[in-house]
Design a protein around this motif. Structure first.
Motif, PDB file in Angstrom:
ATOM      1  N   GLU A   1       0.722  -0.877  -0.165  1.00 39.13           N
ATOM      2  CA  GLU A   1      -0.005   0.388   0.161  1.00 39.13           C
ATOM      3  C   GLU A   1       0.759   0.424   0.133  1.00 39.13           C
ATOM      4  N   ASP A   2       1.825   1.280   0.403  1.00 36.17           N
ATOM      5  CA  ASP A   2       2.825   2.362   0.677  1.00 36.17           C
ATOM      6  C   ASP A   2       3.699   2.329  -0.679  1.00 36.17           C
ATOM      7  N   GLU A   3       3.713   2.029  -1.389  1.00 32.42           N
ATOM      8  CA  GLU A   3       4.082   1.615  -2.280  1.00 32.42           C
ATOM      9  C   GLU A   3       3.125   2.454  -3.325  1.00 32.42           C
ATOM     10  N   LEU A   4       2.216   1.989  -3.246  1.00 26.73           N
ATOM     11  CA  LEU A   4       0.904   2.505  -4.575  1.00 26.73           C
ATOM     12  C   LEU A   4       0.548   3.668  -3.990  1.00 26.73           C
ATOM     13  N   LYS A   5       1.115   4.426  -3.006  1.00 28.40           N
ATOM     14  CA  LYS A   5       0.346   5.786  -1.960  1.00 28.40           C
ATOM     15  C   LYS A   5       1.836   6.563  -3.011  1.00 28.40           C
ATOM     16  N   LYS A   6       3.025   5.679  -3.275  1.00 26.90           N
ATOM     17  CA  LYS A   6       4.355   6.209  -3.897  1.00 26.90           C
ATOM     18  C   LYS A   6       4.104   6.801  -5.307  1.00 26.90           C
ATOM     19  N   LEU A   7       3.662   5.286  -5.949  1.00 27.34           N
ATOM     20  CA  LEU A   7       3.702   5.767  -7.346  1.00 27.34           C
ATOM     21  C   LEU A   7       2.285   6.966  -7.602  1.00 27.34           C
TER      22      LEU A   7
END
Length: 368
Positions: A77-83
């Motif tokens: 989820e954190d990486e999705l937010k970064k995207l």
């Protein structure tokens, strides 16, 4: 009779293509004949030339976000937010841990290098047709008066396989077809996962964007930037945004920083990360997202030290697909910004005009 290009190569006419580009001399051949020569047509207007401070880039780390593909693919989820943040704030990011083997990347680079090392007459066997941008030549040359980029290229449709024009795939370069096919397959898997992640961020099912594309196309532009005695006067590629949905860029030289993106009215260099891919939002993604995700102007500079290559792989909707804001991205706070249009009509508008900043998305905006 088939038309004959400036270079003397007979170019067959096989019906209407996506667009066309006027034949012009090879920059590589200009430099081979006279390394100090910079013809007038390549000298940019003063306002468009790179500043000295932009040419000599310090070896600092790049400012643009770095995203781990493996984390995205595992649903982090954190990486999705970064995207999400990267596509909103930058329109660009560097993608690491993408799963395409280093050998596949190196073989792709070697295939491009080997093609551009061929004799001029051999490369001309794969010249662009008079009515299409596939093949060897230069792109987006629509006027005898426009300034030209310091770049030669070969453009191929690489996916789906039934759309490939195999007569334009160099057969005299050992391993070229195999290298392109393996890299194309890897790029397709990466792109489909990124589109699935963007679909979720845009409030759709994972296959939302994929469905909107119809049979997705993949176009691969292999660029060759010769050295230039006066890089302060020319541009490798003029400022533009990409017409597709997303583009994956394989930078050919980890030691040369040439790609720059426009962020808050300044040009920001993208220093290569070994084996990473540079990913950018295209015009179609900006339209699908109703302007939330932004396709960004970018350019490439020339240099005096050594030639440079890159491979830009663009993901495109099917010609008959319609692009326009998806319902989940339109509400009272964010009214519709773009009109709906058949993608082939937008693509032909892009390809019939020179690369010029954000002019193509402006063409799609709803006029108040």
């Amino acid at each position: 009779m088939a038309p004959t290009g400036e270079n003397g190569c007979v170019q067959e006419d096989e019906g209407l293509g996506w667009g066309k580009s006027l034949p012009v001399p090879s920059v590589q051949e200009i430099v081979r004949n006279d390394p100090q020569c910079v013809p007038e047509r390549y000298i940019q207007q003063k306002k468009d030339r790179p500043l000295d401070s932009e040419l000599y880039i310090p070896a600092a780390s790049s400012e643009i976000p770095i995203i781990s593909f493996s984390l995205l693919a595992n649903g982090d989820e954190d990486e999705l937010k970064k995207l999400d943040s990267a596509c909103k704030d930058w329109g660009f990011f560097q993608l690491v841990n993408h799963g395409i083997a280093e050998k596949v990347l190196q073989d792709m680079k070697a295939a491009v290098a080997a093609f551009f090392e061929l004799p001029r007459d051999e490369k001309l066997k794969y010249a662009m047709a008079a009515n299409d941008l596939q093949g060897y030549g230069q792109g987006f040359v629509v006027s005898e008066l426009q300034k030209l980029d310091w770049c030669d290229l070969i453009m191929l449709i690489t996916h789906p396989p039934n759309l490939r024009k195999m007569k334009l795939w160099p057969t005299t370069v050992p391993g070229f077809k195999d290298a392109v096919e393996k890299y194309s397959e890897g790029a397709q898997k990466v792109a489909e996962e990124l589109l699935a992640d963007l679909s979720l961020l845009m409030g759709m099912d994972r296959d939302g964007l994929k469905k909107l594309h119809g049979e997705m196309k993949q176009a691969m532009r292999m660029n060759y930037y010769p050295t230039c005695s006066r890089p302060d006067l020319v541009l490798g590629i003029s400022p533009h945004s990409d017409g597709g949905t997303i583009t994956l860029l394989l930078q050919g030289d980890d030691e040369i920083t040439a790609l720059q993106i426009k962020n808050k009215d300044r040009w920001v260099p993208i220093k290569p990360i070994p084996n990473a891919l540079v990913v950018n939002v295209g015009d179609a993604a900006e339209v699908f997202s109703n302007g939330v995700y932004r396709s960004i102007e970018h350019r490439a500079l020339a240099n005096t030290s050594r030639p440079r290559m890159s491979v830009a792989t663009a993901m495109l909707p099917n010609d008959e697909a319609e692009i326009g804001p998806v319902e989940s991205m339109v509400n009272d706070d964010r009214p519709r910004v773009y009109r709906n249009v058949k993608y082939v009509d937008f693509l032909r508008h892009v390809l019939e005009n020179k690369m010029e900043g954000k002019a193509h998305t402006d063409f799609l905006k709803i006029k108040s």
